[in-house]
Write a protein that holds these residues in place. Structure first.
Motif, PDB file in Angstrom:
ATOM      1  N   TRP A 142      25.009  41.749  17.273  1.00 10.27           N
ATOM      2  CA  TRP A 142      23.860  41.176  16.588  1.00 10.27           C
ATOM      3  C   TRP A 142      24.322  40.507  15.303  1.00 10.27           C
ATOM      4  N   LEU A 143      23.762  39.337  15.002  1.00 10.04           N
ATOM      5  CA  LEU A 143      23.971  38.716  13.699  1.00 10.04           C
ATOM      6  C   LEU A 143      23.284  39.563  12.639  1.00 10.04           C
ATOM      7  N   VAL A 144      23.944  39.745  11.513  1.00  7.35           N
ATOM      8  CA  VAL A 144      23.375  40.510  10.401  1.00  7.35           C
ATOM      9  C   VAL A 144      22.789  39.537   9.383  1.00  7.35           C
ATOM     10  N   ASP A 145      21.477  39.638   9.170  1.00  9.00           N
ATOM     11  CA  ASP A 145      20.772  38.758   8.222  1.00  9.00           C
ATOM     12  C   ASP A 145      21.083  37.282   8.471  1.00  9.00           C
ATOM     13  N   GLY A 146      21.090  36.910   9.740  1.00 13.70           N
ATOM     14  CA  GLY A 146      21.298  35.523  10.103  1.00 13.70           C
ATOM     15  C   GLY A 146      22.742  35.110  10.254  1.00 13.70           C
ATOM     16  N   GLY A 147      23.678  35.999   9.981  1.00 12.15           N
ATOM     17  CA  GLY A 147      25.097  35.713  10.165  1.00 12.15           C
ATOM     18  C   GLY A 147      25.737  35.110   8.918  1.00 12.15           C
ATOM     19  N   PRO A 148      27.020  34.768   8.989  1.00  8.97           N
ATOM     20  CA  PRO A 148      27.811  34.714  10.232  1.00  8.97           C
ATOM     21  C   PRO A 148      28.333  36.068  10.711  1.00  8.97           C
ATOM     22  N   GLN A 149      28.267  37.098   9.851  1.00  5.27           N
ATOM     23  CA  GLN A 149      28.832  38.385  10.232  1.00  5.27           C
ATOM     24  C   GLN A 149      27.948  39.072  11.280  1.00  5.27           C
ATOM     25  N   THR A 150      28.606  39.863  12.129  1.00  2.07           N
ATOM     26  CA  THR A 150      27.903  40.553  13.202  1.00  2.07           C
ATOM     27  C   THR A 150      28.165  42.052  13.135  1.00  2.07           C
ATOM     28  N   VAL A 151      27.315  42.796  13.824  1.00  3.83           N
ATOM     29  CA  VAL A 151      27.525  44.222  14.051  1.00  3.83           C
ATOM     30  C   VAL A 151      27.447  44.449  15.551  1.00  3.83           C
ATOM     31  N   GLY A 152      28.263  45.356  16.056  1.00  5.49           N
ATOM     32  CA  GLY A 152      28.276  45.630  17.481  1.00  5.49           C
ATOM     33  C   GLY A 152      27.999  47.090  17.778  1.00  5.49           C
ATOM     34  N   VAL A 153      27.498  47.348  18.976  1.00  2.00           N
ATOM     35  CA  VAL A 153      27.311  48.719  19.451  1.00  2.00           C
ATOM     36  C   VAL A 153      27.897  48.820  20.851  1.00  2.00           C
ATOM     37  N   ILE A 154      28.762  49.803  21.035  1.00  2.00           N
ATOM     38  CA  ILE A 154      29.343  50.077  22.349  1.00  2.00           C
ATOM     39  C   ILE A 154      28.600  51.291  22.904  1.00  2.00           C
ATOM     40  N   ALA A 155      27.635  51.016  23.784  1.00  2.00           N
ATOM     41  CA  ALA A 155      26.739  52.063  24.287  1.00  2.00           C
ATOM     42  C   ALA A 155      27.169  52.493  25.685  1.00  2.00           C
ATOM     43  N   SER A 156      28.345  53.079  25.770  1.00  2.00           N
ATOM     44  CA  SER A 156      28.902  53.453  27.079  1.00  2.00           C
ATOM     45  C   SER A 156      28.047  54.469  27.816  1.00  2.00           C
ATOM     46  N   VAL A 157      27.264  55.257  27.076  1.00  2.00           N
ATOM     47  CA  VAL A 157      26.477  56.318  27.707  1.00  2.00           C
ATOM     48  C   VAL A 157      25.069  55.847  28.043  1.00  2.00           C
ATOM     49  N   THR A 158      24.347  55.282  27.059  1.00  2.00           N
ATOM     50  CA  THR A 158      22.942  54.948  27.293  1.00  2.00           C
ATOM     51  C   THR A 158      22.731  53.550  27.863  1.00  2.00           C
ATOM     52  N   ALA A 159      23.694  52.655  27.698  1.00  2.00           N
ATOM     53  CA  ALA A 159      23.575  51.295  28.245  1.00  2.00           C
ATOM     54  C   ALA A 159      24.932  50.860  28.772  1.00  2.00           C
ATOM     55  N   PRO A 160      25.430  51.525  29.818  1.00  2.00           N
ATOM     56  CA  PRO A 160      26.780  51.233  30.306  1.00  2.00           C
ATOM     57  C   PRO A 160      26.922  49.796  30.791  1.00  2.00           C
ATOM     58  N   PHE A 161      28.137  49.279  30.607  1.00  2.00           N
ATOM     59  CA  PHE A 161      28.436  47.884  30.940  1.00  2.00           C
ATOM     60  C   PHE A 161      29.421  47.812  32.097  1.00  2.00           C
ATOM     61  N   CYS A 162      29.387  48.828  32.960  1.00  2.00           N
ATOM     62  CA  CYS A 162      30.358  48.934  34.052  1.00  2.00           C
ATOM     63  C   CYS A 162      30.340  47.716  34.974  1.00  2.00           C
ATOM     64  N   GLY A 163      29.177  47.107  35.163  1.00  2.00           N
ATOM     65  CA  GLY A 163      29.067  45.995  36.099  1.00  2.00           C
ATOM     66  C   GLY A 163      29.906  44.791  35.733  1.00  2.00           C
ATOM     67  N   ALA A 164      30.283  44.682  34.438  1.00  6.69           N
ATOM     68  CA  ALA A 164      31.104  43.556  33.996  1.00  6.69           C
ATOM     69  C   ALA A 164      32.485  44.005  33.529  1.00  6.69           C
ATOM     70  N   CYS A 165      32.840  45.251  33.816  1.00  7.29           N
ATOM     71  CA  CYS A 165      34.109  45.789  33.313  1.00  7.29           C
ATOM     72  C   CYS A 165      35.293  45.009  33.888  1.00  7.29           C
ATOM     73  N   ASP A 166      36.216  44.598  32.995  1.00  3.33           N
ATOM     74  CA  ASP A 166      37.415  43.893  33.446  1.00  3.33           C
ATOM     75  C   ASP A 166      38.688  44.581  32.961  1.00  3.33           C
ATOM     76  N   ARG A 167      38.596  45.904  32.703  1.00  4.50           N
ATOM     77  CA  ARG A 167      39.708  46.630  32.103  1.00  4.50           C
ATOM     78  C   ARG A 167      40.391  47.575  33.084  1.00  4.50           C
ATOM     79  N   VAL A 168      41.699  47.678  32.913  1.00  4.31           N
ATOM     80  CA  VAL A 168      42.503  48.656  33.637  1.00  4.31           C
ATOM     81  C   VAL A 168      43.454  49.258  32.607  1.00  4.31           C
TER      82      VAL A 168
END
Length: 335
Positions: free
Chosen positions: A242-268
């Protein structure tokens, strides 16, 4: 017509471009959510991949279409030849060009290593910092090293290892009252703060979902202080941003438990002792170390990569009643 680029594709159609390599299971901190105060039994030295072995595996992976190599641990900067490892991997090239080499670190050794790592080809860093309070840092990590972490962050900035991403595990009653302060710290310096939902990867197997601070709670706290605007086009990135107060800086959340992103996972993932893992939560591994030491050629190693990914599940199943936490703790898997 040129030959198609080889791809590490699993049976769900996910193309894998990101290889995480653990350089060591050892760590200079003892974070409460990761390992007990006395630490954990370390991997035997004879089982650890040599530099030549891990670079060879990376070369095979890059030849199969890997475009990003993230070096992890434990604490990867504890590996004495980490600069040489970075140099050799950054010099690799494949059908999609050279890989982007990044590192996840607690930053304690960055004051001495940031500039040499940059010169060796390191592109960027992810740095763990769960609190800005010295006493709380000492309690969380069991080491009074907040000053060293802050110095490491500054050294990475000075060396030009951008973008600098700061990672914090949000914990109820521990540091959840610092969410806003951590974002202000990052935004003021041009960094990206990212909050990670606590995952069942601790050595003591004491994870309790009710004590985990969720993405929704983090965002609610942040919205009390900032205007957040979602950044579209997440792709395979683990963090929603998310942009913070319009940007340019952002904040991120890695929600592996409540909003998993497995469908796009490209990691090994490759552990420090040469085991290939298709998922952070996998309970099975593919033994590349034995193949290497038995004289396997590159074609055989490539086939092992494909065999590993052929068994990758569609998701990690944390919410499934049958879910079992991996036997290895996070420090022995590598993030």
């Amino acid at each position: 017509m040129s030959d198609p680029v080889p791809a590490l594709t699993d049976r769900h159609g996910r193309v894998h471009r990101d290889l995480r390599i653990s350089l060591t299971d050892r760590c200079s901190l003892r974070c409460t959510y990761c390992m007990p105060a006395e630490g954990v039994p370390w991997l035997a030295g004879s089982t650890m991949l040599t530099t030549a072995e891990l670079v060879r595996i990376a070369r095979v992976a890059v030849g199969l279409g890997i475009t990003e190599v993230r070096l992890t641990g434990g604490e990867p900067l504890l590996r004495t030849d980490v600069v040489d490892v970075v140099r050799q991997i950054a010099a690799l090239t494949g059908p999609l060009g050279p890989p982007e080499v990044s590192i996840t670190t607690n930053a304690l050794r960055l004051p001495a290593l940031a500039a040499p790592l940059k010169d060796a080809g390191l592109r960027r860093v992810n740095i763990s910092i769960d609190t800005l309070d010295r006493e709380r840092f000492a309690a969380l990590t069991r080491r009074d090293r907040l000053h060293d972490t802050l110095a490491g962050i500054a050294a990475a900035d000075a060396a030009g290892l951008h973008p600098i991403k700061l990672n914090a595990v949000a914990m109820r009653g521990v540091n959840d009252d610092e969410v806003v302060d951590l974002v202000r710290f990052a935004v003021d310096r041009g960094y990206e703060m990212r909050f990670i939902e606590q995952m069942p990867l601790d050595a003591g197997h004491t994870w309790d979902r009710t004590q985990m601070v969720t993405q929704a709670e983090v965002l609610a706290s942040l919205r009390s202080a900032f205007a957040l605007t979602e950044v579209p086009g997440r792709g395979s990135a683990p963090a929603e941003r998310w942009l913070v107060d319009g940007g340019p800086q952002t904040v991120g959340v890695i929600a592996s438990v409540t909003a998993p992103f497995c469908g796009a996972c490209d990691r090994v993932r490759l552990t420090a002792d040469g085991q290939l893992r298709s998922c952070l939560f996998s309970r099975s591994e593919t033994d590349l170390r034995t193949l290497l030491r038995d004289g396997a050629d590159d074609e055989t190693l490539g086939a092992a990569f494909r065999d590993c990914l052929a068994g990758k599940k569609p998701g990690h199943d944390i919410d499934d009643p049958s879910f079992l936490q991996p036997d290895r703790p996070m420090s022995a898997i590598g993030g």
